[in-house]
Design a protein around this motif. Structure first.
Motif, mmCIF file in Angstrom:
data_model
loop_
_atom_site.group_PDB
_atom_site.id
_atom_site.type_symbol
_atom_site.label_atom_id
_atom_site.label_comp_id
_atom_site.label_asym_id
_atom_site.label_seq_id
_atom_site.Cartn_x
_atom_site.Cartn_y
_atom_site.Cartn_z
ATOM 1 N N VAL A 1 -27.014 -12.777 40.714
ATOM 2 C CA VAL A 1 -28.296 -13.324 40.261
ATOM 3 C C VAL A 1 -29.358 -12.246 40.392
ATOM 4 N N THR A 2 -29.920 -11.870 39.275
ATOM 5 C CA THR A 2 -30.926 -10.822 39.257
ATOM 6 C C THR A 2 -32.298 -11.417 39.520
ATOM 7 N N ARG A 3 -32.980 -10.865 40.524
ATOM 8 C CA ARG A 3 -34.360 -11.297 40.760
ATOM 9 C C ARG A 3 -35.238 -10.625 39.714
ATOM 10 N N PRO A 4 -36.146 -11.388 39.137
ATOM 11 C CA PRO A 4 -37.029 -10.791 38.136
ATOM 12 C C PRO A 4 -37.769 -9.600 38.755
ATOM 13 N N PRO A 5 -37.814 -8.457 38.057
ATOM 14 C CA PRO A 5 -38.415 -7.256 38.641
ATOM 15 C C PRO A 5 -39.901 -7.397 38.955
ATOM 16 N N SER A 6 -40.592 -8.231 38.218
ATOM 17 C CA SER A 6 -42.033 -8.356 38.455
ATOM 18 C C SER A 6 -42.443 -9.810 38.588
ATOM 19 N N GLY A 7 -41.562 -10.638 39.097
ATOM 20 C CA GLY A 7 -41.923 -12.039 39.189
ATOM 21 C C GLY A 7 -41.156 -12.771 40.255
ATOM 22 N N PHE A 8 -41.306 -14.077 40.232
ATOM 23 C CA PHE A 8 -40.750 -14.934 41.266
ATOM 24 C C PHE A 8 -39.833 -16.021 40.719
ATOM 25 N N VAL A 9 -39.650 -16.075 39.398
ATOM 26 C CA VAL A 9 -38.858 -17.136 38.776
ATOM 27 C C VAL A 9 -37.652 -16.524 38.072
ATOM 28 N N SER A 10 -36.454 -16.978 38.435
ATOM 29 C CA SER A 10 -35.223 -16.569 37.773
ATOM 30 C C SER A 10 -34.629 -17.799 37.090
ATOM 31 N N ASP A 11 -34.623 -17.776 35.779
ATOM 32 C CA ASP A 11 -34.131 -18.905 34.982
ATOM 33 C C ASP A 11 -33.297 -18.347 33.839
ATOM 34 N N ALA A 12 -32.116 -17.831 34.176
ATOM 35 C CA ALA A 12 -31.273 -17.147 33.205
ATOM 36 C C ALA A 12 -30.899 -18.032 32.017
ATOM 37 N N GLY A 13 -30.714 -19.315 32.256
ATOM 38 C CA GLY A 13 -30.325 -20.224 31.187
ATOM 39 C C GLY A 13 -31.481 -20.767 30.387
ATOM 40 N N ARG A 14 -32.682 -20.355 30.735
ATOM 41 C CA ARG A 14 -33.889 -20.844 30.048
ATOM 42 C C ARG A 14 -33.951 -22.365 30.037
#
Length: 187
Positions: free
Chosen positions: A45-58
């Motif tokens: 699971v990749t943490r967003p480089p400049s954020g706090f929300v990871s929602d790979a499946g949109r």
């Protein structure tokens, strides 16, 4: 050895509360390779480089992601706490247990380094849509305001009803607002 206790998980088995039929998201093979929605380990699971929300499946609407990023960024700027969100379909193994989800969330919390290290004030909210599981991981510093009992109750009262209706964005936003209000009040 004396030290601060490790962060704890609050877990919710939402199977009884979540709709029995969940919609499946269409993902291209490239999307699955780049951002797995069914990871087998936290390092998938990749943490967003400049954020706090990871929602790979949109799963979340674009508007909801933007609002959540703004709320989490504003919280981080205060220095009082840091919050992150991960939305996944399920763990890679369809037979993943409650303990697997809990351990995965704990490992992801540690891997991402949620919260300021000295204050241990991180909060990680993990939503597994197909597994119908919610996990909340808190650091010791955040736990004064966000007790396990309070978190479990809040997730049941605020998030679960929206999830039953298929409104993941609304559920996450409602839980986020409750958590942020509670952190602002100091417990």
């Amino acid at each position: 050895a004396h030290g601060t206790p490790p962060p704890r998980n609050v877990e919710g088995d939402m199977r009884a509360l979540w709709p029995t039929t969940t919609h499946r998201l269409a993902h291209g093979a490239r999307c699955r390779r780049l951002l797995s929605t069914r990871p087998t380990s936290p390092s998938d699971v990749t943490r967003p480089p400049s954020g706090f929300v990871s929602d790979a499946g949109r799963v979340l609407s674009a508007e909801s992601r933007a609002r959540l990023e703004g709320r989490y960024s504003a919280l981080d700027a205060t220095g009082k706490a840091q919050m992150a969100l991960v939305v996944l379909e399920r763990l890679g193994d369809e037979t993943a247990s409650v303990q697997d989800h809990s351990q995965f969330t704990a490992a992801l919390y540690d891997l991402w380094g949620v919260g300021q290290a000295a204050a241990q004030n991180g909060v990680l909210l993990a939503v597994f849509t197909e597994s119908r599981r919610i996990e909340a991981r808190t650091g010791v510093g955040a736990r004064r305001a966000l007790s396990d009992t309070w978190l479990a109750s809040m997730l049941q009262q605020e998030m679960a009803p929206r999830l039953r209706e298929g409104d993941v964005s609304g559920g996450v936003e409602a839980a986020t607002e409750c958590i942020l209000d509670r952190l602002a009040q100091g417990g």
